[in-house]
Design an enzyme around this catalytic site. Structure first.
Site, PDB file in Angstrom:
ATOM      1  N   LYS A   9      -9.513   7.595 -19.034  1.00 51.21           N
ATOM      2  CA  LYS A   9      -9.842   8.098 -20.309  1.00 51.21           C
ATOM      3  C   LYS A   9      -8.840   8.202 -21.095  1.00 51.21           C
ATOM      4  CE  LYS A   9     -13.629   8.693 -17.769  1.00 51.21           C
ATOM      5  NZ  LYS A   9     -13.757  10.055 -16.837  1.00 51.21           N
TER       6      LYS A   9
ATOM      7  N   ARG B  45       0.920  -1.295  -0.050  1.00 51.96           N
ATOM      8  CA  ARG B  45       0.019   0.099   0.214  1.00 51.96           C
ATOM      9  C   ARG B  45       0.904   1.128  -0.054  1.00 51.96           C
ATOM     10  NH1 ARG B  45      -2.091   1.980   4.578  1.00 51.96           N
ATOM     11  NH2 ARG B  45      -2.273  -0.421   5.406  1.00 51.96           N
TER      12      ARG B  45
ATOM     13  N   TYR C 276     -17.525  17.751 -13.906  1.00 50.69           N
ATOM     14  CA  TYR C 276     -17.792  16.274 -13.968  1.00 50.69           C
ATOM     15  C   TYR C 276     -18.702  15.802 -12.872  1.00 50.69           C
ATOM     16  CZ  TYR C 276     -17.191  11.250 -13.476  1.00 50.69           C
ATOM     17  OH  TYR C 276     -17.082   9.761 -13.265  1.00 50.69           O
TER      18      TYR C 276
ATOM     19  N   ASP D 280      -8.830  19.949 -13.406  1.00 54.65           N
ATOM     20  CA  ASP D 280      -9.061  18.630 -13.897  1.00 54.65           C
ATOM     21  C   ASP D 280      -8.606  18.661 -15.208  1.00 54.65           C
ATOM     22  OD1 ASP D 280     -10.120  16.372 -14.983  1.00 54.65           O
ATOM     23  OD2 ASP D 280     -11.658  16.250 -13.661  1.00 54.65           O
TER      24      ASP D 280
HETATM   25  C1  LIG Z   1     -14.271  10.174 -15.704  1.00 55.16           C
HETATM   26  C2  LIG Z   1     -13.861  11.499 -15.061  1.00 55.16           C
HETATM   27  C3  LIG Z   1     -13.537  11.538 -13.644  1.00 55.16           C
HETATM   28  C4  LIG Z   1     -13.567  10.638 -12.619  1.00 55.16           C
HETATM   29  O1  LIG Z   1     -12.503   9.594 -12.792  1.00 55.16           O
HETATM   30  P1  LIG Z   1     -12.782   7.951 -12.699  1.00 55.16           P
HETATM   31  O2  LIG Z   1     -11.469   7.354 -13.241  1.00 55.16           O
HETATM   32  O3  LIG Z   1     -14.122   7.426 -13.228  1.00 55.16           O
HETATM   33  O4  LIG Z   1     -12.970   7.705 -11.404  1.00 55.16           O
HETATM   34  C5  LIG Z   1     -13.062  12.798 -13.184  1.00 55.16           C
HETATM   35  N1  LIG Z   1     -12.986  14.154 -13.983  1.00 55.16           N
HETATM   36  C6  LIG Z   1     -13.636  14.050 -15.189  1.00 55.16           C
HETATM   37  C7  LIG Z   1     -13.388  15.264 -16.362  1.00 55.16           C
HETATM   38  C8  LIG Z   1     -13.737  12.617 -16.087  1.00 55.16           C
HETATM   39  O5  LIG Z   1     -14.127  12.567 -17.108  1.00 55.16           O
END
Ligand SMILES: *Cc1c(COP(=O)(O)O)cnc(C)c1O
Length: 349
Positions: free
Chosen positions: A191, A44, A95, A166
């Site tokens: 993504k 961890r 998001y 983000d």
């Molecule tokens: C999908 C997404 C998240 C969350 O990420 P996960 O990997 O699904 O937990 C956060 N910000 C944006 C812009 C996203 O598209």
């Protein structure tokens, strides 16, 4: 050697040294327990497969990366840095998971949250006065509003706030928030960075070493660690990020040109990246019929994979009501543009 281009960094960063018999790629380290007395100690606390990915992403963003179990785990580690009762300013079209976490910390009295139109720099400036954190998402998901990063970052810093971006939609190849002054960059690695719809993972990149150490400490404390196999796969995906993104973006631009002027819809595109939002004029019903009629485009919620997907966002109750009911978000993939365009146009009639 001169500073390598991002395309080169994506390929070469985070590899073992160029010495005989070293593996070309850091292997998957499936391990929970290490021989004691060293740097790692326990599964961890650290893993060489995480480190290889973190080295590559950190170099691409120009900071120090810390990987997490998901984008949501990365977001919660960052929100943990806000002092009790501090104010967080965030985009109203963030998001949905980010909005969910912000509403959760506000409901529990841990922080005060103010939502703004992140593209309105004057409104942001007013809201950040006295704030502990400015949360930026740009382009926003799925409205695709674009923030003036250098300007609102400077205003937030003048007000004493930490600035977080983000960067999931833009990726470090299209936007480098740390160069624009940001303190922390958040990614859903799930993504574009990983890019193949086969894992869930997140990361935070910190401009300063001490912030990275604080985030790694939160990860150890809360336990939101990535799987070593996912970190390995994410790095393998990252190796082709520039090639995938170049093709997907070229497809997106061409699609915007071919869909522009279509009487049934309005097209939104921020001018870069591979996410396009279209607002179907017939509203929710027409948009649902449209997404059900495509054959190549897959109706699915996630994005950033090599395959093209689309989704009517307001099918989720958590999507803000200010997003049009007929808005369909397209994640443009790397297939042939004619096949993608033909499939969409056939589904629209
Ligand atoms: C999908 C997404 C998240 C969350 O990420 P996960 O990997 O699904 O937990 C956060 N910000 C944006 C812009 C996203 O598209």
């Amino acid at each position: 050697m001169p500073v390598p281009h991002p395309e080169t960094v994506a390929v070469v960063a985070g590899r073992p040294p160029h010495t005989p018999d070293q593996p070309m790629n850091t292997p998957v380290h499936l391990v929970s327990n290490y021989v004691g007395g060293g740097q790692l100690e326990y599964g961890r606390f650290g893993n060489p497969s995480w480190t290889a990915f973190e080295d590559a992403l950190g170099e691409l963003e120009g900071g120090r990366a810390v990987s997490f179990a998901s984008g949501m785990a990365a977001i919660s580690a960052v929100l943990d840095l806000v002092p009790a009762g501090g104010r967080i300013v965030a985009p109203r079209h963030s998001y949905t998971g980010t909005i969910g976490q912000l509403e959760d910390v506000a409901a529990r009295g841990l922080a005060e949250v103010v939502f703004v139109d992140i593209a309105d720099a004057d409104a942001v400036r007013e809201a950040v006065s006295g704030a502990a954190m400015l949360w930026i998402e740009s382009p926003t998901n799925p409205a695709l509003e674009v923030a003036d990063l250098p300007r609102i970052t400077a205003d937030a810093h003048a007000a004493g706030a930490v600035v977080v971006v983000d960067n999931t939609f833009a990726t470090p190849l299209r936007q480098r928030p740390i160069e624009a002054g940001a303190d922390l960059v958040v990614h859903s690695v799930t993504k574009y960075l990983a890019g193949h719809s086969d894992l869930v993972m997140g990361a935070v990149v910190a401009a300063r070493e001490e912030d990275a150490a604080a985030l790694a400490a939160r990860r150890t404390l809360r336990g939101g660690i990535p799987s070593p196999l996912d970190a390995f796969l994410a790095l393998r995906g990252l190796r082709t990020l520039h090639v995938r993104l170049d093709r997907a973006e070229a497809n997106a631009r061409e699609l915007v040109a071919r869909l522009g002027g279509h009487p049934a819809l309005e097209v939104r595109y921020p001018g870069f990246g591979a996410i396009v939002s279209i607002v179907v004029r017939g509203g929710a019903e027409a948009a649902d019929a449209f997404v059900a009629a495509t054959r190549l485009w897959v109706h699915a919620t996630s994005l950033g994979g090599v395959e093209s997907t689309l989704e009517r966002r307001r099918r989720w109750a958590a999507e803000p009501a200010t997003i049009p009911a007929g808005l369909v978000r397209l994640s443009v993939g790397i297939e042939h543009i004619d096949d993608l365009a033909d499939d969409l146009l056939a589904a629209l009639v």
